[in-house]
Design a protein around this motif. Structure first.
Motif, PDB file in Angstrom:
ATOM      1  N   TRP A   1       0.837  -1.210   0.000  1.00  0.00           N
ATOM      2  CA  TRP A   1       0.000   0.000   0.000  1.00  0.00           C
ATOM      3  C   TRP A   1       0.860   1.245   0.000  1.00  0.00           C
ATOM      4  N   THR A   2       0.424   2.225  -0.737  1.00  0.00           N
ATOM      5  CA  THR A   2       0.848   3.606  -0.547  1.00  0.00           C
ATOM      6  C   THR A   2      -0.254   4.495  -1.107  1.00  0.00           C
ATOM      7  N   ARG A   3      -0.222   5.766  -0.738  1.00  0.00           N
ATOM      8  CA  ARG A   3      -1.201   6.738  -1.235  1.00  0.00           C
ATOM      9  C   ARG A   3      -0.432   8.010  -1.580  1.00  0.00           C
ATOM     10  N   LEU A   4      -0.603   8.485  -2.786  1.00  0.00           N
ATOM     11  CA  LEU A   4       0.173   9.618  -3.275  1.00  0.00           C
ATOM     12  C   LEU A   4      -0.398  10.924  -2.739  1.00  0.00           C
ATOM     13  N   THR A   5       0.443  11.695  -2.034  1.00  0.00           N
ATOM     14  CA  THR A   5      -0.009  12.959  -1.441  1.00  0.00           C
ATOM     15  C   THR A   5       1.153  13.941  -1.370  1.00  0.00           C
ATOM     16  N   PRO A   6       1.454  14.658  -2.443  1.00  0.00           N
ATOM     17  CA  PRO A   6       2.514  15.672  -2.353  1.00  0.00           C
ATOM     18  C   PRO A   6       2.192  16.776  -1.345  1.00  0.00           C
ATOM     19  N   GLN A   7       0.909  16.995  -1.073  1.00  0.00           N
ATOM     20  CA  GLN A   7       0.478  17.942  -0.036  1.00  0.00           C
ATOM     21  C   GLN A   7      -0.515  17.218   0.869  1.00  0.00           C
ATOM     22  N   PRO A   8      -0.022  16.386   1.807  1.00  0.00           N
ATOM     23  CA  PRO A   8      -0.905  15.524   2.593  1.00  0.00           C
ATOM     24  C   PRO A   8      -2.010  16.266   3.322  1.00  0.00           C
TER      25      PRO A   8
ATOM     26  N   ALA B   1     -20.750   5.036   4.928  1.00  0.00           N
ATOM     27  CA  ALA B   1     -20.188   4.692   3.622  1.00  0.00           C
ATOM     28  C   ALA B   1     -18.915   5.485   3.353  1.00  0.00           C
ATOM     29  N   ALA B   2     -18.924   6.776   3.667  1.00  0.00           N
ATOM     30  CA  ALA B   2     -17.731   7.603   3.472  1.00  0.00           C
ATOM     31  C   ALA B   2     -16.587   7.138   4.364  1.00  0.00           C
ATOM     32  N   ALA B   3     -16.886   6.830   5.618  1.00  0.00           N
ATOM     33  CA  ALA B   3     -15.850   6.409   6.565  1.00  0.00           C
ATOM     34  C   ALA B   3     -15.244   5.066   6.170  1.00  0.00           C
ATOM     35  N   TYR B   4     -16.087   4.120   5.771  1.00  0.00           N
ATOM     36  CA  TYR B   4     -15.577   2.811   5.365  1.00  0.00           C
ATOM     37  C   TYR B   4     -14.729   2.915   4.099  1.00  0.00           C
ATOM     38  N   ARG B   5     -15.145   3.776   3.182  1.00  0.00           N
ATOM     39  CA  ARG B   5     -14.373   3.984   1.956  1.00  0.00           C
ATOM     40  C   ARG B   5     -12.991   4.538   2.294  1.00  0.00           C
ATOM     41  N   ALA B   6     -12.929   5.532   3.168  1.00  0.00           N
ATOM     42  CA  ALA B   6     -11.637   6.117   3.539  1.00  0.00           C
ATOM     43  C   ALA B   6     -10.765   5.105   4.274  1.00  0.00           C
ATOM     44  N   PHE B   7     -11.376   4.242   5.088  1.00  0.00           N
ATOM     45  CA  PHE B   7     -10.624   3.207   5.788  1.00  0.00           C
ATOM     46  C   PHE B   7      -9.933   2.295   4.775  1.00  0.00           C
ATOM     47  N   TYR B   8     -10.685   1.846   3.769  1.00  0.00           N
ATOM     48  CA  TYR B   8     -10.075   0.983   2.747  1.00  0.00           C
ATOM     49  C   TYR B   8      -8.966   1.717   2.011  1.00  0.00           C
ATOM     50  N   GLU B   9      -9.203   2.959   1.645  1.00  0.00           N
ATOM     51  CA  GLU B   9      -8.211   3.702   0.881  1.00  0.00           C
ATOM     52  C   GLU B   9      -6.892   3.854   1.625  1.00  0.00           C
ATOM     53  N   ASN B  10      -6.932   3.862   2.939  1.00  0.00           N
ATOM     54  CA  ASN B  10      -5.741   4.180   3.728  1.00  0.00           C
ATOM     55  C   ASN B  10      -5.112   2.990   4.440  1.00  0.00           C
ATOM     56  N   MET B  11      -5.578   1.779   4.151  1.00  0.00           N
ATOM     57  CA  MET B  11      -5.046   0.589   4.800  1.00  0.00           C
ATOM     58  C   MET B  11      -4.596  -0.445   3.760  1.00  0.00           C
ATOM     59  N   PRO B  12      -3.600  -1.265   4.099  1.00  0.00           N
ATOM     60  CA  PRO B  12      -3.156  -2.324   3.179  1.00  0.00           C
ATOM     61  C   PRO B  12      -4.088  -3.533   3.250  1.00  0.00           C
ATOM     62  N   LEU B  13      -5.292  -3.363   2.693  1.00  0.00           N
ATOM     63  CA  LEU B  13      -6.334  -4.368   2.769  1.00  0.00           C
ATOM     64  C   LEU B  13      -6.533  -5.050   1.422  1.00  0.00           C
ATOM     65  N   ASP B  14      -6.970  -6.307   1.480  1.00  0.00           N
ATOM     66  CA  ASP B  14      -7.341  -7.015   0.270  1.00  0.00           C
ATOM     67  C   ASP B  14      -8.618  -6.433  -0.318  1.00  0.00           C
ATOM     68  N   VAL B  15      -8.855  -6.752  -1.583  1.00  0.00           N
ATOM     69  CA  VAL B  15     -10.004  -6.200  -2.290  1.00  0.00           C
ATOM     70  C   VAL B  15     -11.324  -6.593  -1.643  1.00  0.00           C
ATOM     71  N   GLU B  16     -11.369  -7.715  -0.940  1.00  0.00           N
ATOM     72  CA  GLU B  16     -12.615  -8.136  -0.298  1.00  0.00           C
ATOM     73  C   GLU B  16     -13.114  -7.134   0.730  1.00  0.00           C
ATOM     74  N   ALA B  17     -12.233  -6.288   1.232  1.00  0.00           N
ATOM     75  CA  ALA B  17     -12.622  -5.300   2.239  1.00  0.00           C
ATOM     76  C   ALA B  17     -13.157  -4.006   1.626  1.00  0.00           C
ATOM     77  N   LEU B  18     -13.114  -3.876   0.305  1.00  0.00           N
ATOM     78  CA  LEU B  18     -13.659  -2.681  -0.316  1.00  0.00           C
ATOM     79  C   LEU B  18     -15.141  -2.592   0.001  1.00  0.00           C
ATOM     80  N   PRO B  19     -15.612  -1.485   0.559  1.00  0.00           N
ATOM     81  CA  PRO B  19     -17.020  -1.419   0.977  1.00  0.00           C
ATOM     82  C   PRO B  19     -17.977  -1.338  -0.202  1.00  0.00           C
ATOM     83  N   GLN B  20     -19.153  -1.904   0.012  1.00  0.00           N
ATOM     84  CA  GLN B  20     -20.290  -1.684  -0.862  1.00  0.00           C
ATOM     85  C   GLN B  20     -21.231  -0.752  -0.119  1.00  0.00           C
ATOM     86  N   GLY B  21     -21.166   0.510  -0.424  1.00  0.00           N
ATOM     87  CA  GLY B  21     -21.965   1.473   0.313  1.00  0.00           C
ATOM     88  C   GLY B  21     -21.558   1.487   1.775  1.00  0.00           C
TER      89      GLY B  21
END
Length: 526
Positions: free
Chosen positions: A74-81, A290-310
Motif C-alpha cells: 500500500w501507498t497513497r500519493l499525497t505531495p500535499q498531505p 459509507a464515506a468512513a468505510y471507503r476512507a478506511f479501505y483507501e488508507n489501509m493495506p487491505l485485500d479487495v474483499e474489504a472494499l465497501p459496498q456502500g
C-alpha cells in the motif's frame, strides 16, 4: 467473511465488484495490478508513465493481509498531505505507480515487480497484491513514481500451511488520537527486534473536531478543516492524512506487515451497527458510514474483499501462521444491536455484538483450526467488569456467553482487545462469579497509543478492574503489547511510557509480563 489463509488471488471476479459505490471494476483492477500497455488501451483510462510530481510519498508505505505466498502492498500519493480539500495536492488523473519486492534492502536482486494505477476514485491509493513469493521469508519493498522513490518497507511472508514453527512474535496497538500526544509507543514498537506482524485493533483515527481544548500534543498545529467533526469522504481522507504523517506510525508500518480492524472512532464515537450514537441523531448516518468505510479501505493495506459496498464492508479474516497460530480478526461494531434501553433489554438472550453470520463464522474458524493457539482480535473488552459499560461486551452478556462457549472448545484461546486506553490482562473464567472456576482462556487488553494524553499508572478506574480476582493487570499509561508465541507457551509483555504530551522522548518501561503455558490457560507474572 474472508479467509486470508486460502485467498483467491486478486478476487476481481467477485460479485461485489459489480457494486462498488462509484469505483468501477476496471478502475479497481488497475489499482491492484496492471500492464502499462494494457492500461493505456483501456477506454476512459489516461495513462501517465512519468508524471511530474515531487514528494508524493508523504504518508509512507505499508504491507498487510499477509499470506504464505505474498502480501498486499500500500501507498497513497499525497505531495500535499494536509491540503484541506482532502485531495492530497494530487492532479485529478490516474498516475502510474511502480512497485518492487526484493530479498535485500539494496534491491540488488528484484524478486517481483509490477505497476498499479493510482486513481482519484480511491484517493490515489494503490493496493497491489504480490504473489509467488517464498513462504516464511523476509522481503523488502518500495514504490516509484517517475523519479520519486519511496522509503523501503519490510515484511515477512507467512509460513506454509501446517508448517511447524518454533516462534512467532507480534505487537498490537489501539486508540491513537494524534492530537492528544506523540506516538512514542509506535517509536518503541518499531524498534522491537522480534516483530513478524502488527495488529491495529481500532480507533486508528478519531473523528472529533480538533480544538484548543483537546489539542494536547505540544508543538502541533492544525488548519481550519480539522476543527470540525469528520462526516464527509473528503474530511475522513484528510483525517487519515493527518494521523499518517506521524513518522513513528510510518516506521511501524515500514517495519512489519500489519492486520487491521476498526472500532467506533473510524466513524463516530459509540455508533452501533447502522445507527448513530443516541445523543446525536443523524438522518444521513448511513451515508456517513459509507464515506468512513471507503476512507478506511483507501488508507489501509487491505485485500479487495474489504472494499465497501456502500455502508457495508467485510474486514473479518483468518490468518494462519503455519500450525502454530490461527488469528481470527473480528468486527465488533458493524453488526451489533443498538445500545440497550434498560436492564431487561441488555440481558436479552438474542442480543448480539457480532451479528449471527459472524458468530457462525468465528465458531467455524475455531472449530476447524489446525493451530496450537487460537488468537481472536476485536475492538472492545470481553472480560466482565461493570454492567454500565454497555459499549463493551458487558452490554451484550448473552453474546459473551456464546463467545466463551466456542472459545472453550478451541485449543488455547486468546482474545486481544483495546478501546479502554488502559493496559489490562484477565483470565477468562467458565463462571466469573466463582473464583475457583476453570480458566478457559485469557484476554490481553492494550492501552492507547495516545488517546487521553499522558495517563497514569493508577487512576479512578483501577479498583473497578483489580477488584475482580480474574483481572491480573491494570496500567493507565500509554503503550503497546508485544507477544511471543511458541508451541509450548506465550509470553505477553506490556510496555508503557510515562509521558506523550510534551514530546516523544519518554523511554519505554515494562509494566508487566505474563507467561501462559499451552494447555494451562492462565496468566503467571514473570
Amino acid at each position: 467473511m474472508q479467509n486470508a489463509s486460502s485467498g483467491n488471488g486478486s478476487g476481481l471476479n467477485r460479485r461485489k465488484l459489480l457494486q462498488l459505490s462509484g469505483v468501477s471494476a476496471t478502475a479497481l483492477a488497475l489499482g491492484i495490478n496492471f500492464s502499462g500497455a494494457r492500461a493505456a488501451e483501456t477506454p476512459g483510462q489516461e495513462f501517465v508513465a512519468e508524471p511530474d510530481l515531487k514528494d508524493v510519498f508523504g504518508l509512507g508505505v505499508a504491507a498487510g493481509a499477509p499470506r504464505p505466498d505474498g502480501v498486499v502492498l500500500w501507498t497513497r500519493l499525497t505531495p500535499q498531505p494536509l491540503a484541506e480539500d482532502g485531495l492530497g495536492g494530487m492532479p485529478q488523473r490516474p498516475i502510474t505507480v511502480n512497485w518492487q519486492v526484493a530479498r535485500d534492502e539494496g534491491f540488488v536482486g528484484i524478486e517481483k515487480e509490477g505497476d498499479a494505477l493510482a486513481q482519484p476514485e480511491l484517493s490515489h491509493a494503490v493496493h497491489p497484491r504480490v504473489e509467488g513469493l517464498q513462504a516464511g521469508t523476509e522481503y523488502f519493498y518500495r514504490f516509484r513514481v517517475g523519479t520519486e522513490i519511496s522509503r523501503v518497507g519490510r515484511f515477512k511472508t507467512l509460513p506454509a500451511a501446517n508448517t511447524g514453527l518454533s516462534k512467532f512474535s507480534f505487537g498490537f496497538v489501539s486508540c491513537q488520537a494524534w492530537y492528544h500526544g506523540h506516538f512514542t509507543a509506535h517509536k518503541h514498537l518499531a524498534q522491537e527486534q522480534d516483530l513478524d506482524l502488527v495488529l491495529f485493533l481500532g480507533d486508528y483515527i478519531y473523528e472529533y473536531g480538533i480544538t484548543e481544548k483537546n489539542l494536547t500534543r505540544q508543538g502541533a498545529e492544525v488548519g481550519p478543516a480539522h476543527r470540525v467533526e469528520t462526516k464527509t469522504l473528503a474530511q475522513y481522507r484528510l483525517r487519515y492524512s493527518l494521523f499518517k504523517t506521524d513518522p513513528h506510525l510510518q516506521d511501524v508500518h515500514a517495519r512489519a506487515a500489519c492486520a487491521v480492524i476498526w472500532d467506533d472512532h473510524e466513524v463516530q464515537n459509540n455508533y452501533t451497527g447502522k445507527f448513530p450514537a443516541e445523543s446525536t441523531p443523524d438522518p444521513n448516518f448511513r451515508e456517513r458510514i459509507a464515506a468512513a468505510y471507503r476512507a478506511f479501505y483507501e488508507n489501509m493495506p487491505l485485500d479487495v474483499e474489504a472494499l465497501p459496498q456502500g455502508d457495508s464492508s467485510d474486514i473479518t479474516t483468518k490468518i494462519d501462521v503455519g500450525n502454530l497460530i490461527r488469528f481470527s480478526l473480528l468486527d465488533s461494531r458493524q453488526f451489533r444491536d443498538p445500545a440497550p434501553k434498560d436492564e431487561a433489554d441488555r440481558t436479552r438472550p438474542d442480543r448480539t455484538i457480532l451479528g449471527p453470520d459472524q458468530e457462525a463464522w468465528v465458531a467455524n474458524s475455531l472449530q476447524t483450526s489446525p493451530a496450537t493457539w487460537n488468537i481472536l482480535a476485536n475492538g472492545v473488552v470481553l472480560t466482565p467488569i461493570t454492567d454500565d459499560r454497555t459499549d463493551q461486551w458487558d452490554g451484550y452478556p448473552a453474546a459473551r456467553e456464546r463467545m466463551l462457549e466456542v472459545m472453550n472448545r478451541a485449543s488455547n484461546p486468546v482474545m486481544l482487545s483495546g478501546d479502554i486506553h488502559k493496559h489490562s490482562a484477565a483470565e477468562l473464567k467458565q463462571d466469573f462469579n466463582d473464583q475457583n472456576s476453570r480458566t478457559l482462556g485469557v484476554e490481553l487488553v492494550c492501552t492507547s497509543v495516545a488517546s487521553d494524553g499522558d495517563g497514569a499508572k493508577t487512576d479512578s478506574n483501577t479498583s473497578d478492574w483489580l477488584d475482580h480476582p480474574y483481572v491480573k493487570q491494570y496500567d493507565g499509561r500509554r503503550g503497546y503489547v508485544h507477544v511471543t508465541v511458541t508451541p509450548q507457551d506465550m509470553v505477553s509483555s506490556f510496555y508503557c511510557v510515562d509521558w506523550i504530551e510534551k514530546d516523544d522522548t519518554a523511554p519505554k518501561q515494562l509494566s508487566a509480563r505474563f507467561y501462559t503455558k499451552a494447555g494451562q490457560m492462565s496468566l503467571s507474572r514473570m
